[in-house]
Design a protein around this motif. Structure first.
Motif, PDB file in Angstrom:
ATOM      1  N   LEU A 101      50.560  -9.216  -6.022  1.00 47.12           N
ATOM      2  CA  LEU A 101      50.101 -11.302  -6.126  1.00 47.12           C
ATOM      3  C   LEU A 101      50.849 -11.520  -4.227  1.00 47.12           C
ATOM      4  O   LEU A 101      49.907 -12.477  -4.560  1.00 47.12           O
ATOM      5  N   LEU A 102      51.166 -10.313  -3.520  1.00 43.99           N
ATOM      6  CA  LEU A 102      51.765 -11.143  -2.214  1.00 43.99           C
ATOM      7  C   LEU A 102      50.250 -11.123  -1.524  1.00 43.99           C
ATOM      8  O   LEU A 102      49.907 -12.399  -1.254  1.00 43.99           O
ATOM      9  N   VAL A 103      49.077 -10.096  -2.065  1.00 41.29           N
ATOM     10  CA  VAL A 103      48.056 -10.403  -1.024  1.00 41.29           C
ATOM     11  C   VAL A 103      46.799 -11.057  -2.250  1.00 41.29           C
ATOM     12  O   VAL A 103      46.532 -11.544  -1.155  1.00 41.29           O
ATOM     13  N   LEU A 104      48.021 -11.603  -3.038  1.00 38.25           N
ATOM     14  CA  LEU A 104      46.796 -12.820  -3.691  1.00 38.25           C
ATOM     15  C   LEU A 104      47.239 -14.652  -2.877  1.00 38.25           C
ATOM     16  O   LEU A 104      46.978 -15.042  -3.806  1.00 38.25           O
ATOM     17  N   GLY A 105      48.226 -13.865  -2.722  1.00 32.76           N
ATOM     18  CA  GLY A 105      49.533 -15.758  -2.364  1.00 32.76           C
ATOM     19  C   GLY A 105      50.126 -16.096  -3.304  1.00 32.76           C
ATOM     20  O   GLY A 105      50.872 -16.687  -3.173  1.00 32.76           O
ATOM     21  N   LYS A 106      50.185 -15.200  -4.068  1.00 36.35           N
ATOM     22  CA  LYS A 106      51.574 -16.005  -5.034  1.00 36.35           C
ATOM     23  C   LYS A 106      52.430 -15.432  -4.738  1.00 36.35           C
ATOM     24  O   LYS A 106      53.313 -15.034  -5.544  1.00 36.35           O
ATOM     25  N   THR A 107      53.379 -16.001  -3.861  1.00 35.23           N
ATOM     26  CA  THR A 107      54.217 -15.347  -3.434  1.00 35.23           C
ATOM     27  C   THR A 107      55.877 -15.752  -4.366  1.00 35.23           C
ATOM     28  O   THR A 107      56.561 -14.831  -4.236  1.00 35.23           O
ATOM     29  N   PRO A 108      56.155 -17.082  -5.128  1.00 38.43           N
ATOM     30  CA  PRO A 108      56.772 -16.596  -5.969  1.00 38.43           C
ATOM     31  C   PRO A 108      57.200 -16.206  -6.777  1.00 38.43           C
ATOM     32  O   PRO A 108      57.665 -15.461  -7.774  1.00 38.43           O
ATOM     33  N   GLU A 109      55.553 -15.699  -7.645  1.00 45.48           N
ATOM     34  CA  GLU A 109      55.394 -14.770  -8.833  1.00 45.48           C
ATOM     35  C   GLU A 109      56.115 -13.558  -8.648  1.00 45.48           C
ATOM     36  O   GLU A 109      56.307 -12.727  -8.975  1.00 45.48           O
TER      37      GLU A 109
END
Length: 445
Positions: free
Chosen positions: A263-271
């Motif tokens: 998810l960090l790689v996908l830019g979905k930081t809150p998740e």
């Protein structure tokens, strides 16, 4: 290099032998195991533990059966492996001690019995007593041709950096029985040897043998598959694999950690932070804590990150000294401790990642020559790992080897998705300031 040859697939799942590879386990358990001698191991193994989860109920049922039929050693052996499973699912190393008592009780009843030795050997491996595990495995493989004796031998050899011998053991293993456990090991060895597509292929074979009746090994196999898929750039596919792992074992710590990274790689930081917090809560080992702290810092949550780092510093030396060494060297803190931890780890764990940790600590201490030597040893197997390349590049730069550093930075950049956010940020800065080809000056600052 020697390649794995696969017989016709006849996948069977033997989950009581679910000792998945290459996870850190607390050294504190090793110390406790060596200093506590129990006169009645069976009584300890049959201590009621409570709990309402599926594995807890399985433990209670096996304990009941043993009390009713104490002369059935196969049930006691099964209880030992279920304790191992519980240790893995719960990240509570105390269950390894209970598994060891099952082995002790089996040994008391039938001295030298192979089933007790195999159980004990896997416990040695879990406690990072790799040489002891190798001794047990070699003794067993001289007595019989049993698939998981060779699995244990390969595991112990691999952790000691003896990869060619480990490959031979794993080849014998998979020839005897292709199944989830054996294919998972093949996948990891292929990855170590730089064959990432082959690792994906073997992992797919592993998960195809999964069963809801024995969910934890399948969850681990899907977690490893997600790791390999992320490396190939298939982030969305990797995310789905973490979801499948969670379906087999809801709240599975290893899958939550991998999911957070994807998810960090996908830019979905809150998740990502939500998944990483859950992983660190369920399994507060240094790898989980460091990843969470790094993500929190990247999100500007400095106070929260500092709280997590305090826990990492307080528990890391007992739980996973190698990762703590890497953390300290990366932060430039307590460098004497970082170097000592890496040096001590190398005594019984001469694999490429320990070499890398030692090189990183040596560089932090200013010993560039030794750092360069150990970094090259870390790269010797051809493993395609972003952090290995990133560390190598920085070390080569410090050693005044700009062209080598350029190549290593480029390799790290191609695998940047496998790095932590702070490492990716530093790597991007390095890549942006690379001097033109042929220019000999290169700053490592």
């Amino acid at each position: 290099m020697r390649r794995f040859l696969f017989p016709t697939l006849g996948v069977f799942l033997i989950a009581i032998f679910a000792i998945a590879l290459f996870r850190p386990h607390p050294a504190a358990v090793k110390r406790a195991s060596m200093r506590v001698v129990l006169a009645d191991p069976l009584a300890v193994a049959l201590t009621p533990l409570g709990g309402t989860g599926p594995v807890d109920k399985q433990i209670a049922e096996l304990q009941r059966k043993i009390r009713q039929a104490p002369q059935r050693p196969e049930i006691l052996e099964q209880l030992g492996w279920v304790f191992v499973n519980k240790a893995r699912v719960s990240s509570d190393p105390g269950y390894y001690k209970l598994a060891e008592q099952c082995a002790n009780a089996l040994e008391q009843e039938t001295p030298g019995v192979a089933d007790a030795e195999l159980l004990r050997g896997h416990i040695y491996h879990a406690l990072h007593r790799f040489h002891d595990a190798e001794v047990v495995a070699r003794k067993l493989t001289q007595q019989r041709d049993f698939v998981f004796d060779y699995a244990l031998l390969g595991d112990a050899l691999m952790e000691q950096g003896k990869l060619e011998s480990a490959i031979a053991a794993y080849q014998k293993m998979v020839n005897l029985k292709p199944c989830l456990q054996t294919y998972s090991r093949v996948a990891y060895m292929r990855w170590l040897k730089g064959e990432v597509p082959g690792a994906v292929q073997a992992s797919l074979l592993a998960v195809s043998g999964g069963s809801p009746k024995e969910p934890e090994p399948v969850a681990w196999a899907y977690t490893r598959l997600a790791f390999y898929e992320l490396q190939t750039g298939e982030s969305d596919v990797a995310l789905r694999s973490t979801e499948l792992a969670n379906e087999f074992v809801p709240g599975y710590a290893a899958a939550l950690l991998q999911r957070g990274r994807v998810l960090l790689v996908l830019g979905k930081t809150p998740e990502a932070l939500e998944a990483l917090r859950a992983a660190a809560e369920k399994s507060p080992l240094p790898e989980s804590l460091w990843t969470l702290a790094d993500a929190l810092r990247g999100a500007g949550k400095i106070a929260d990150a500092q709280d997590v780092e305090k826990k990492l510093l307080a528990t890391g030396q007992a739980n996973d000294p190698r990762t703590l060494s890497l953390f300290l060297a990366s932060r430039g803190e307590k460098l004497d401790l970082a170097l000592r931890l890496a040096q001590e780890e190398l005594i019984n764990r001469q694999d490429i990642f320990t070499r890398d940790a030692l090189a990183w600590a040596q560089l932090a201490k200013g010993n560039v020559a030794d750092a360069a030597r150990n970094s090259q040893l870390a790269l010797a197997e051809g493993t395609q790992d972003g952090r290995l390349f990133y560390h190598a590049a920085v070390i080569e730069s410090a050693a005044g080897k700009p062209e080598e550093a350029r190549k290593s930075f480029a390799k790290a950049g191609a695998l940047a998705q496998m790095l932590m956010p702070s490492e990716r940020q530093t790597l991007q800065s390095k890549l942006a300031t690379l001097p033109p080809a042929g220019v000999t000056h290169f700053s490592s600052n």
